[in-house]
Write a protein that holds these residues in place. Structure first.
Motif, PDB file in Angstrom:
ATOM      1  N   LYS A  53       0.072   1.708  -1.399  1.00 42.77           N
ATOM      2  CA  LYS A  53      -0.011   2.743  -2.427  1.00 42.77           C
ATOM      3  C   LYS A  53      -1.020   2.369  -3.502  1.00 42.77           C
ATOM      4  N   ALA A  54      -1.089   1.078  -3.813  1.00 39.48           N
ATOM      5  CA  ALA A  54      -2.052   0.581  -4.801  1.00 39.48           C
ATOM      6  C   ALA A  54      -2.865  -0.531  -4.157  1.00 39.48           C
ATOM      7  N   LEU A  55      -4.042  -0.819  -4.703  1.00 45.28           N
ATOM      8  CA  LEU A  55      -4.864  -1.895  -4.150  1.00 45.28           C
ATOM      9  C   LEU A  55      -4.109  -3.216  -4.215  1.00 45.28           C
ATOM     10  N   PRO A  56      -4.213  -4.039  -3.166  1.00 40.40           N
ATOM     11  CA  PRO A  56      -3.514  -5.329  -3.177  1.00 40.40           C
ATOM     12  C   PRO A  56      -3.969  -6.202  -4.338  1.00 40.40           C
ATOM     13  N   GLU A  57      -3.039  -6.904  -4.905  1.00 39.89           N
ATOM     14  CA  GLU A  57      -3.319  -7.838  -5.997  1.00 39.89           C
ATOM     15  C   GLU A  57      -3.679  -9.181  -5.373  1.00 39.89           C
ATOM     16  N   ASN A  58      -4.945  -9.608  -5.551  1.00 32.57           N
ATOM     17  CA  ASN A  58      -5.374 -10.866  -4.951  1.00 32.57           C
ATOM     18  C   ASN A  58      -4.796 -12.054  -5.705  1.00 32.57           C
ATOM     19  N   LEU A  59      -4.218 -12.970  -4.951  1.00 30.78           N
ATOM     20  CA  LEU A  59      -3.645 -14.175  -5.550  1.00 30.78           C
ATOM     21  C   LEU A  59      -4.683 -15.287  -5.563  1.00 30.78           C
ATOM     22  N   ASP A  60      -5.515 -15.301  -6.579  1.00 32.76           N
ATOM     23  CA  ASP A  60      -6.462 -16.400  -6.768  1.00 32.76           C
ATOM     24  C   ASP A  60      -5.733 -17.470  -7.573  1.00 32.76           C
ATOM     25  N   TYR A  61      -5.302 -18.512  -6.865  1.00 32.83           N
ATOM     26  CA  TYR A  61      -4.422 -19.493  -7.497  1.00 32.83           C
ATOM     27  C   TYR A  61      -5.096 -20.262  -8.631  1.00 32.83           C
ATOM     28  N   GLN A  62      -6.414 -20.423  -8.577  1.00 32.03           N
ATOM     29  CA  GLN A  62      -7.113 -21.109  -9.664  1.00 32.03           C
ATOM     30  C   GLN A  62      -7.054 -20.272 -10.941  1.00 32.03           C
ATOM     31  N   LYS A  63      -7.268 -18.976 -10.793  1.00 37.15           N
ATOM     32  CA  LYS A  63      -7.184 -18.086 -11.951  1.00 37.15           C
ATOM     33  C   LYS A  63      -5.734 -17.918 -12.394  1.00 37.15           C
ATOM     34  N   LEU A  64      -4.835 -17.874 -11.411  1.00 35.41           N
ATOM     35  CA  LEU A  64      -3.423 -17.693 -11.707  1.00 35.41           C
ATOM     36  C   LEU A  64      -2.888 -18.827 -12.574  1.00 35.41           C
ATOM     37  N   ALA A  65      -3.364 -20.039 -12.307  1.00 33.29           N
ATOM     38  CA  ALA A  65      -2.895 -21.211 -13.044  1.00 33.29           C
ATOM     39  C   ALA A  65      -3.267 -21.147 -14.521  1.00 33.29           C
ATOM     40  N   LYS A  66      -4.297 -20.363 -14.840  1.00 33.25           N
ATOM     41  CA  LYS A  66      -4.767 -20.281 -16.225  1.00 33.25           C
ATOM     42  C   LYS A  66      -4.080 -19.165 -17.021  1.00 33.25           C
ATOM     43  N   LEU A  67      -3.280 -18.349 -16.321  1.00 33.50           N
ATOM     44  CA  LEU A  67      -2.632 -17.223 -16.997  1.00 33.50           C
ATOM     45  C   LEU A  67      -1.349 -17.663 -17.693  1.00 33.50           C
ATOM     46  N   ASP A  68      -0.927 -16.863 -18.659  1.00 34.18           N
ATOM     47  CA  ASP A  68       0.352 -17.131 -19.320  1.00 34.18           C
ATOM     48  C   ASP A  68       1.495 -16.755 -18.377  1.00 34.18           C
ATOM     49  N   ALA A  69       2.681 -17.175 -18.681  1.00 32.01           N
ATOM     50  CA  ALA A  69       3.838 -17.024 -17.788  1.00 32.01           C
ATOM     51  C   ALA A  69       4.118 -15.562 -17.443  1.00 32.01           C
ATOM     52  N   ASP A  70       4.034 -14.679 -18.429  1.00 30.94           N
ATOM     53  CA  ASP A  70       4.336 -13.265 -18.181  1.00 30.94           C
ATOM     54  C   ASP A  70       3.303 -12.622 -17.253  1.00 30.94           C
ATOM     55  N   SER A  71       2.038 -12.929 -17.471  1.00 30.78           N
ATOM     56  CA  SER A  71       0.973 -12.368 -16.620  1.00 30.78           C
ATOM     57  C   SER A  71       1.105 -12.877 -15.192  1.00 30.78           C
ATOM     58  N   LYS A  72       1.394 -14.163 -15.079  1.00 27.25           N
ATOM     59  CA  LYS A  72       1.564 -14.753 -13.756  1.00 27.25           C
ATOM     60  C   LYS A  72       2.750 -14.117 -13.028  1.00 27.25           C
ATOM     61  N   LYS A  73       3.832 -13.926 -13.757  1.00 31.80           N
ATOM     62  CA  LYS A  73       5.036 -13.339 -13.168  1.00 31.80           C
ATOM     63  C   LYS A  73       4.768 -11.917 -12.686  1.00 31.80           C
ATOM     64  N   ALA A  74       3.999 -11.159 -13.450  1.00 27.83           N
ATOM     65  CA  ALA A  74       3.697  -9.775 -13.088  1.00 27.83           C
ATOM     66  C   ALA A  74       2.880  -9.705 -11.799  1.00 27.83           C
ATOM     67  N   ILE A  75       1.910 -10.599 -11.658  1.00 22.21           N
ATOM     68  CA  ILE A  75       1.077 -10.621 -10.452  1.00 22.21           C
ATOM     69  C   ILE A  75       1.898 -11.015  -9.227  1.00 22.21           C
ATOM     70  N   LEU A  76       2.730 -12.032  -9.383  1.00 22.00           N
ATOM     71  CA  LEU A  76       3.572 -12.478  -8.269  1.00 22.00           C
ATOM     72  C   LEU A  76       4.567 -11.391  -7.866  1.00 22.00           C
ATOM     73  N   GLN A  77       5.103 -10.702  -8.863  1.00 21.61           N
ATOM     74  CA  GLN A  77       6.059  -9.632  -8.581  1.00 21.61           C
ATOM     75  C   GLN A  77       5.384  -8.486  -7.834  1.00 21.61           C
ATOM     76  N   LYS A  78       4.161  -8.158  -8.220  1.00 18.65           N
ATOM     77  CA  LYS A  78       3.425  -7.098  -7.533  1.00 18.65           C
ATOM     78  C   LYS A  78       3.180  -7.478  -6.078  1.00 18.65           C
ATOM     79  N   ASN A  79       2.834  -8.744  -5.836  1.00 22.07           N
ATOM     80  CA  ASN A  79       2.621  -9.207  -4.464  1.00 22.07           C
ATOM     81  C   ASN A  79       3.892  -9.109  -3.641  1.00 22.07           C
ATOM     82  N   ARG A  80       5.013  -9.486  -4.234  1.00 23.86           N
ATOM     83  CA  ARG A  80       6.283  -9.410  -3.500  1.00 23.86           C
ATOM     84  C   ARG A  80       6.600  -7.972  -3.113  1.00 23.86           C
ATOM     85  N   LYS A  81       6.408  -7.053  -4.057  1.00 19.78           N
ATOM     86  CA  LYS A  81       6.687  -5.646  -3.769  1.00 19.78           C
ATOM     87  C   LYS A  81       5.748  -5.108  -2.705  1.00 19.78           C
TER      88      LYS A  81
END
Length: 458
Positions: free
Chosen positions: A52-80
């Motif tokens: 339904k929406a474009l896949p959220e790419n999990l770039d782990y290097q960029k992910l590591a630099k995000l704050d906890a809430d942003s990281k959680k939102a990306i991971l949650q989108k991937n799970r869904k």
């Protein structure tokens, strides 16, 4: 046992697809396997799965630099989105006219087993497998081997000149092509050197990195040269052992858990001579007289996905909460996108234990609303796709909110012997049980028949 035309027709539909739907049931007894195969093997246009929406790419290097809430939102989108991919693949198995493609894709999904949180990589690999499921095995092997899901799962980003990582090379030979006993440890080491530099960009694009590739001479499976990954795969395909390994696995999945050596040898020679044409192989299998022999009919235990998809094809249903179907996959032991390991799912009697058998037998009653779901996920299971808190989430789970179109079902089955259409093996079904079924309503006869151990076989 005298094999009827109806049994033969059902056998083909169950093995080359996920069983017959209501529209096929009405005229199934009068059809021929030739006519059914013509429909199954027709050239349907390929339709990739889309989110339904474009896949959220999990770039782990960029992910590591995000704050906890942003990281959680990306991971949650991937799970869904992984849940969405799971359910769309299951939906294709149930509703697609291109049944052979989806059944082959289901087979390859277990053969090329990967596991990743990245929904973009999951979608890419699954669509690759679905698109090439009936094409050339060499093309499929190369595409899968170069997919970010596989390269990530088997750690080939860490495979670099001077520090080879053997994981990818070993599994490609052991599980995907040659099988144990057809290569040496030296071949693993040299193969790993050939695959050095194979990696992918953050967006999932395959890339070869010259700086990390070992360009030295290698001796691999009896050949010597400056091989890269593509060379290594071609050398693997040149081995007749690869053809025999793939044919044996396909035979065990589609025909019988106990391989017939003479048939395997014949099919392997033909598969190799065809340069690995998958559709030609499947055509020979499904049109062979031996495929319809008694020992091959009603002797295979349905996998959980085959069981679920088969019931959903037989009983047209509206599912208010399709995401809860993933709970049933988990309870039965086979979650799409989540194989237990790189070897894929087991088969045969390994599908059955005390808890899964009871749920299997009760599933038609639960989905029909006649009894509650009384099984809970194991608390120590490590499950992705948002199911890690399954034990607590399960308290709020009742059922998939299924409404079955019983009027349509009853109109098709009202003048038919239900067990002839739903059971391929009735050897242990008692006359008393059959009599009880015959005295019930069409709806109850269908539910009762689906609740027998014999319905677990195809």
């Amino acid at each position: 046992m005298n094999i009827s035309q109806l049994q033969k027709n059902q056998h083909l539909l169950l093995r080359a697809g996920f069983g017959s739907n209501l529209s096929q049931i009405e005229k199934l007894e009068s059809l021929t396997v030739t006519g059914i195969w013509k429909n199954l093997s027709a050239n349907y246009s390929f339709k990739p799965l889309e989110l339904k929406a474009l896949p959220e790419n999990l770039d782990y290097q960029k992910l590591a630099k995000l704050d906890a809430d942003s990281k959680k939102a990306i991971l949650q989108k991937n799970r869904k989105q992984n849940q969405e991919i799971n359910l769309k693949f299951l939906k294709e198995m149930v509703h697609s006219e291109d049944q052979l493609r989806e059944k082959m894709a289901f087979f390859w999904h277990g053969h090329f087993a990967t596991r990743t949180q990245n929904s973009q990589f999951n979608l890419q690999l699954l669509n690759t497998i679905r698109q090439k499921a009936l094409g050339n095995f060499g093309d499929l092997l190369t595409s899968v081997s170069q997919s970010p899901a596989m390269l990530q799962f088997l750690n080939n980003q860490q495979n670099k000149k001077g520090h080879p990582n053997e994981n990818f090379a070993r599994e490609v030979m052991e599980l995907f092509t040659l099988g144990r006993g057809n290569y040496t440890e030296k071949d693993v080491q040299e193969g790993a050197r050939a695959f050095t530099g194979w990696s992918f960009q953050p967006d999932g694009t395959f890339s070869e990195k010259p700086k990390t590739h070992d360009s030295g001479t290698k001796t691999f499976l009896g050949k010597t040269g400056n091989f890269d990954g593509n060379d290594a795969l071609q050398i693997i395909l040149d081995q007749k052992a690869t053809s025999k390994f793939i044919v044996t696995k396909i035979y065990k999945f589609f025909v019988n858990e106990k391989p017939n050596p003479s048939i395997i040898n014949h099919l392997s020679d033909r598969f190799y001579a065809s340069k690995y044409d998958i559709k030609d192989l499947m055509t020979e299998i499904f049109t062979a007289k031996w495929f319809y022999n008694e020992e091959n009919i009603g002797t295979k235990i349905k996998s959980p996905i085959e069981l679920m998809a088969g019931i959903m094809r037989t009983l047209p249903m509206k599912i208010e909460k399709p995401e809860n179907l993933i709970v049933y996959q988990k309870l039965l032991g086979q979650m799409l996108l989540y194989p237990p390991n790189v070897a894929g799912w087991p088969s045969g009697k390994s599908w059955i234990d005390s808890s899964t058998l009871m749920l299997r037998l009760q599933l038609p009653q639960i989905w029909s609303g006649l009894r509650p779901l009384e099984f809970a996920p194991k608390s120590d299971d490590d499950v992705e796709m948002g199911m890690k808190n399954a034990q607590s989430n399960f308290k709020n789970f009742k059922n998939a909110n299924i409404v079955i179109d019983w009027d349509s079902v009853e109109s098709v089955y009202k003048n038919k012997k239900v067990s002839d259409y739903l059971l391929q093996n009735k050897s242990s079904l008692s006359e008393k049980t059959v009599q009880e079924f015959s005295n019930a309503s069409v709806k109850q006869r269908i539910i009762n028949t689906m609740s027998t151990p014999e319905f677990q076989l195809c």
